[in-house]
Design a protein around this motif. Structure first.
Motif, short mmCIF file in Angstrom:
data_model
loop_
_atom_site.label_atom_id
_atom_site.label_comp_id
_atom_site.label_asym_id
_atom_site.label_seq_id
_atom_site.Cartn_x
_atom_site.Cartn_y
_atom_site.Cartn_z
N THR A 128 0.82 -1.22 0.00
CA THR A 128 0.00 0.00 0.00
C THR A 128 0.85 1.27 0.00
OG1 THR A 128 -0.13 -0.02 2.43
CG2 THR A 128 -1.87 -1.17 1.24
N ASN A 129 2.16 1.13 -0.09
CA ASN A 129 3.04 2.30 -0.07
C ASN A 129 3.50 2.65 -1.47
OD1 ASN A 129 4.63 0.07 -0.43
ND2 ASN A 129 6.24 0.72 0.97
N GLY A 130 4.31 3.69 -1.61
CA GLY A 130 4.83 4.09 -2.90
C GLY A 130 3.71 4.47 -3.86
N LEU A 131 3.79 3.97 -5.06
CA LEU A 131 2.78 4.27 -6.07
C LEU A 131 1.42 3.70 -5.72
CD1 LEU A 131 4.81 3.70 -9.39
CD2 LEU A 131 4.40 5.84 -8.16
N PHE A 132 1.41 2.72 -4.83
CA PHE A 132 0.15 2.09 -4.42
C PHE A 132 -0.65 2.99 -3.50
CE2 PHE A 132 2.74 -1.29 -5.99
CZ PHE A 132 1.85 -2.19 -6.57
N GLN A 133 -0.10 4.13 -3.12
CA GLN A 133 -0.86 5.14 -2.38
C GLN A 133 -1.79 5.91 -3.31
OE1 GLN A 133 1.64 7.34 0.79
NE2 GLN A 133 3.16 6.61 -0.68
N PHE A 134 -1.50 5.85 -4.61
CA PHE A 134 -2.26 6.62 -5.59
C PHE A 134 -3.09 5.74 -6.52
CE2 PHE A 134 1.88 8.61 -4.75
CZ PHE A 134 1.45 9.74 -4.06
N SER A 135 -2.75 4.48 -6.59
CA SER A 135 -3.46 3.54 -7.47
C SER A 135 -3.40 2.15 -6.86
CB SER A 135 -2.83 3.53 -8.86
OG SER A 135 -3.36 2.48 -9.65
N ARG A 136 -4.54 1.47 -6.85
CA ARG A 136 -4.53 0.09 -6.37
C ARG A 136 -3.90 -0.84 -7.41
NH1 ARG A 136 -10.16 0.82 -5.18
NH2 ARG A 136 -10.69 -1.00 -6.45
N ASN A 137 -3.82 -0.36 -8.64
CA ASN A 137 -3.29 -1.19 -9.73
C ASN A 137 -2.32 -0.38 -10.60
OD1 ASN A 137 -5.14 -3.75 -9.56
ND2 ASN A 137 -6.51 -2.00 -9.38
N PRO A 138 -1.21 0.09 -10.02
CA PRO A 138 -0.31 0.94 -10.80
C PRO A 138 0.33 0.24 -11.99
CG PRO A 138 0.69 0.33 -8.71
CD PRO A 138 -0.74 -0.10 -8.63
N VAL A 139 0.55 -1.08 -11.90
CA VAL A 139 1.13 -1.79 -13.04
C VAL A 139 0.15 -1.79 -14.21
CG1 VAL A 139 1.97 -4.01 -13.89
CG2 VAL A 139 2.63 -3.23 -11.61
N PHE A 140 -1.11 -2.11 -13.94
CA PHE A 140 -2.11 -2.10 -15.00
C PHE A 140 -2.35 -0.69 -15.52
CE2 PHE A 140 -3.63 -6.24 -13.11
CZ PHE A 140 -3.31 -7.01 -14.23
N LEU A 141 -2.28 0.28 -14.64
CA LEU A 141 -2.42 1.68 -15.06
C LEU A 141 -1.31 2.05 -16.03
CD1 LEU A 141 -3.68 4.51 -14.89
CD2 LEU A 141 -2.32 4.90 -12.82
N GLY A 142 -0.08 1.68 -15.70
CA GLY A 142 1.05 1.96 -16.57
C GLY A 142 0.94 1.23 -17.90
N MET A 143 0.51 -0.01 -17.87
CA MET A 143 0.35 -0.78 -19.10
C MET A 143 -0.73 -0.17 -19.99
SD MET A 143 0.70 -4.62 -17.51
CE MET A 143 0.23 -5.47 -19.03
N THR A 144 -1.82 0.29 -19.37
CA THR A 144 -2.88 0.96 -20.13
C THR A 144 -2.37 2.24 -20.76
OG1 THR A 144 -4.58 0.05 -18.64
CG2 THR A 144 -5.20 1.95 -19.99
N ALA A 145 -1.60 3.01 -19.98
CA ALA A 145 -1.03 4.26 -20.49
C ALA A 145 -0.07 4.00 -21.64
CB ALA A 145 -0.32 5.01 -19.37
N SER A 146 0.68 2.92 -21.56
CA SER A 146 1.63 2.61 -22.64
C SER A 146 0.89 2.26 -23.93
CB SER A 146 2.55 1.46 -22.24
OG SER A 146 1.86 0.22 -22.18
N LEU A 147 -0.25 1.58 -23.83
CA LEU A 147 -1.04 1.24 -25.01
C LEU A 147 -1.70 2.48 -25.61
CD1 LEU A 147 -2.71 -2.12 -23.92
CD2 LEU A 147 -0.88 -1.80 -25.60
N ILE A 148 -2.17 3.38 -24.75
CA ILE A 148 -2.75 4.63 -25.25
C ILE A 148 -1.66 5.47 -25.92
CG2 ILE A 148 -3.84 6.82 -24.58
CD1 ILE A 148 -5.22 5.25 -22.30
N GLY A 149 -0.49 5.51 -25.30
CA GLY A 149 0.63 6.23 -25.89
C GLY A 149 1.03 5.63 -27.24
N PHE A 150 0.99 4.32 -27.34
CA PHE A 150 1.28 3.62 -28.59
C PHE A 150 0.32 4.08 -29.69
CE2 PHE A 150 0.34 -0.55 -30.91
CZ PHE A 150 1.29 -0.32 -31.90
N PHE A 151 -0.96 4.17 -29.35
CA PHE A 151 -1.94 4.61 -30.34
C PHE A 151 -1.70 6.06 -30.76
CE2 PHE A 151 -5.97 6.92 -31.03
CZ PHE A 151 -6.30 6.39 -32.27
N LEU A 152 -1.38 6.92 -29.80
CA LEU A 152 -1.12 8.33 -30.14
C LEU A 152 0.11 8.48 -31.03
CD1 LEU A 152 -1.81 10.06 -26.70
CD2 LEU A 152 -3.27 10.10 -28.73
#
Length: 203
Positions: A128-152
């Protein structure tokens, strides 16, 4: 810009897979004494989701390699002209880079709790520390962002398809993992769930 993207995208995803999936998994596997890839291989619905994940990743990898080998053919196939602007491309490249750093940071913060799939055999620590203070799923959030970035960065119908299907599969996986974490950690996880958003909490 076209030549840069031609090389950047395949190299990016090769590094992403090598570090975030292979490298981290090997490191964690040595520490816990088992393979952290615990996606099931039976005929269950959950196993089917895992199979779709692997299929999308394989298709994405092949698509990016085709971009490297046959740039003119791939670049001109199923383009979405309305998104073809250097501003979007720069934004996509920056988003992909930040997403990669974010994912690796989250994985390091998970330490021995990192898994690919749901581990029913070993109880993992609730991080629950680090990035997990801001997102319960930071890995999936990052992976989603990478796919959106790929499309852009590379606005084609196929890139949009990868972003959409990948995001849907991740949302299904997130909900399956939430049920598992609730069983493992009970009220502690409920309290954490109320405090931190599924994808992102803005304070």
């Amino acid at each position: 810009m076209a030549d840069f993207i031609r090389f950047f995208i395949p190299i990016y995803f090769i590094l992403f897979f090598a570090v975030s999936f292979l490298g981290i998994s090997i490191a964690v596997g040595k520490k816990i004494g088992k393979n952290p890839n615990v996606l099931p291989k039976d005929d269950s619905a959950y196993a089917l989701i895992g199979w779709y994940f692997k299929l999308i990743l394989a298709a994405l990898f092949i698509y990016t390699l085709l971009l490297l080998l046959f740039p003119e053919t791939i670049e001109n196939a199923f383009k979405i002209p309305v998104w073809e602007a250097e501003l979007f491309q720069y934004a996509g490249i920056i988003m992909m880079g930040l997403a990669f750093i974010w994912v690796v940071m989250a994985q390091f913060q998970m330490k021995n709790s990192w898994r690919i799939g749901i581990d029913d055999q070993m109880k993992t620590e609730l991080v629950t520390n680090g990035l997990f203070q801001f997102s319960r799923n930071p890995v999936f959030l990052g992976m989603t962002a990478s796919l959106i970035g790929f499309f852009l960065a590379f606005p084609t119908v196929i890139a949009f398809f990868f972003s959409l299907i990948g995001s849907i599969l991740m949302q299904i996986q997130i909900r399956l993992e939430e049920e598992h974490l609730l069983k493992q950690h009970g009220q502690i996880y409920l309290a954490y769930k109320k405090k931190v958003g599924r994808m992102l909490s803005l304070y």
